[in-house]
Scaffold this active site. Structure first.
Site, short mmCIF file in Angstrom:
data_model
loop_
_atom_site.label_atom_id
_atom_site.label_comp_id
_atom_site.label_asym_id
_atom_site.label_seq_id
_atom_site.Cartn_x
_atom_site.Cartn_y
_atom_site.Cartn_z
N LYS A 67 61.89 82.61 45.62
CA LYS A 67 62.08 83.91 46.27
C LYS A 67 62.04 83.79 47.79
O LYS A 67 62.73 84.53 48.50
CB LYS A 67 61.02 84.90 45.78
CG LYS A 67 61.17 85.29 44.32
CD LYS A 67 62.54 85.89 44.01
CE LYS A 67 62.61 86.49 42.62
NZ LYS A 67 63.94 87.02 42.30
N TYR A 95 58.27 80.26 41.44
CA TYR A 95 58.82 81.59 41.70
C TYR A 95 58.72 81.93 43.18
O TYR A 95 59.68 82.42 43.79
CB TYR A 95 58.05 82.61 40.86
CG TYR A 95 58.61 84.00 40.87
CD1 TYR A 95 59.72 84.33 40.09
CD2 TYR A 95 58.02 85.01 41.62
CE1 TYR A 95 60.22 85.62 40.07
CE2 TYR A 95 58.52 86.31 41.61
CZ TYR A 95 59.62 86.61 40.83
OH TYR A 95 60.12 87.88 40.83
N SER A 133 61.59 89.44 46.12
CA SER A 133 60.32 89.91 45.57
C SER A 133 59.35 90.02 46.73
O SER A 133 59.58 89.44 47.81
CB SER A 133 59.79 88.89 44.55
OG SER A 133 58.44 89.12 44.23
#
Length: 276
Positions: A175, A171, A158
């Site tokens: 990532k 998150y 991402s």
């Protein structure tokens, strides 16, 4: 209106020299969203695709849409955080097609919330899917790829593999971790003809992102339109969402790249949100 299978047949007939002719590809989280689009794109380029998803029926439906005969598409159930399920699913794929040329580690979830209030159980769940899942599927794939002396592993990172945003501690951590894993796989896999790279999309309007819009609106006390304009797309050059097709084309580029000149890298696909 053509069926999906008919559409793919037309594309393949028009593209007999597809970039992935007879390559075997497993894509996790591929029954919907980005993973599904990658599967369709790869199939149109001649690949045999394995749709791995937590939802067995959805995986099998997607595979049947691509090829009702089952000769070039297979749906398997897989919780990527479960070691046994990963090993079984990978075994089914190799038994069906005899090899594995590309793994796209795409399965993921999103949970947002302030770090000070973030539940440990939610932290562990998110990291298990993104990082444990990437590790387990990579390990299983490498066993076969090393036997073949060839392979490509693509991780779905991402922009948050390189940037940070409020409310996304787990998150962002996950990532960022995928870039580190890809670099190690690129180093270890080089002697066996295996490459590893990461795609870093910006915001793609999938159900995962649709869910975030009201969540962030509540958390920040702003409207959903303001979340989209002033948070999600603020740093893009054109105020546009990245599309699933954009990401699928990037995955195709990485999967089909002909040499180890492109390995251990991360490719940002974000309408200019992150520039490095």
């Amino acid at each position: 209106m053509r069926s999906l299978n008919e559409t793919l047949s037309v594309k393949q007939a028009a593209n007999p020299d597809g970039r992935l002719i007879d390559k075997v590809v497993m894509i996790t989280g591929a029954a919907s969203g980005i993973g599904r689009e990658i599967a369709l794109t790869f199939a149109s380029e001649g690949a045999m695709v394995v749709i791995a998803d937590l939802d067995r029926q959805a995986a099998q439906r997607t595979a049947a849409e691509i090829d009702p005969t089952g000769k070039r598409a297979l749906g398997v159930a897989m919780d990527v955080g479960d070691e046994e399920q990963v090993e079984i699913g990978m075994g089914q794929a190799i038994q069906a097609f005899g090899r594995l040329d590309v793994l796209v580690s795409n399965a993921g979830i999103q949970i947002v919330g302030p770090l000070v209030e973030f539940e440990f159980a939610k932290w562990k769940k998110l990291l298990s899917i993104h990082l444990d899942g990437a590790f387990l599927t990579t390990r299983a794939a490498l066993r076969q790829m090393y036997k073949q002396n060839s392979g490509s592993i693509i991780y779905m990172g991402s922009v948050h593999s390189k940037e940070a945003s409020p409310l996304k501690a787990a998150y962002v951590t996950a990532k960022h971790g995928l870039i580190g894993l890809a670099k190690v796989v690129a180093k270890e896999g080089a002697a066996h003809g295996v490459r590893a790279n990461v795609i870093c999309p910006g915001f793609v309007r999938t159900p995962l992102v649709e869910k975030q819009i009201p969540e962030q609106a509540r958390a920040f006390g702003i409207s959903e339109a303001e979340v989209v304009k002033n948070i999600m797309l603020k740093e893009t050059v054109d105020g546009e969402f990245t599309t699933v097709q954009d990401v699928a084309e990037a995955a195709l580029f990485l999967a089909a790249f002909p040499s180890s000149a492109l390995t251990g890298q991360s490719l940002v696909v974000s309408h200019g949100w992150s520039m490095q």
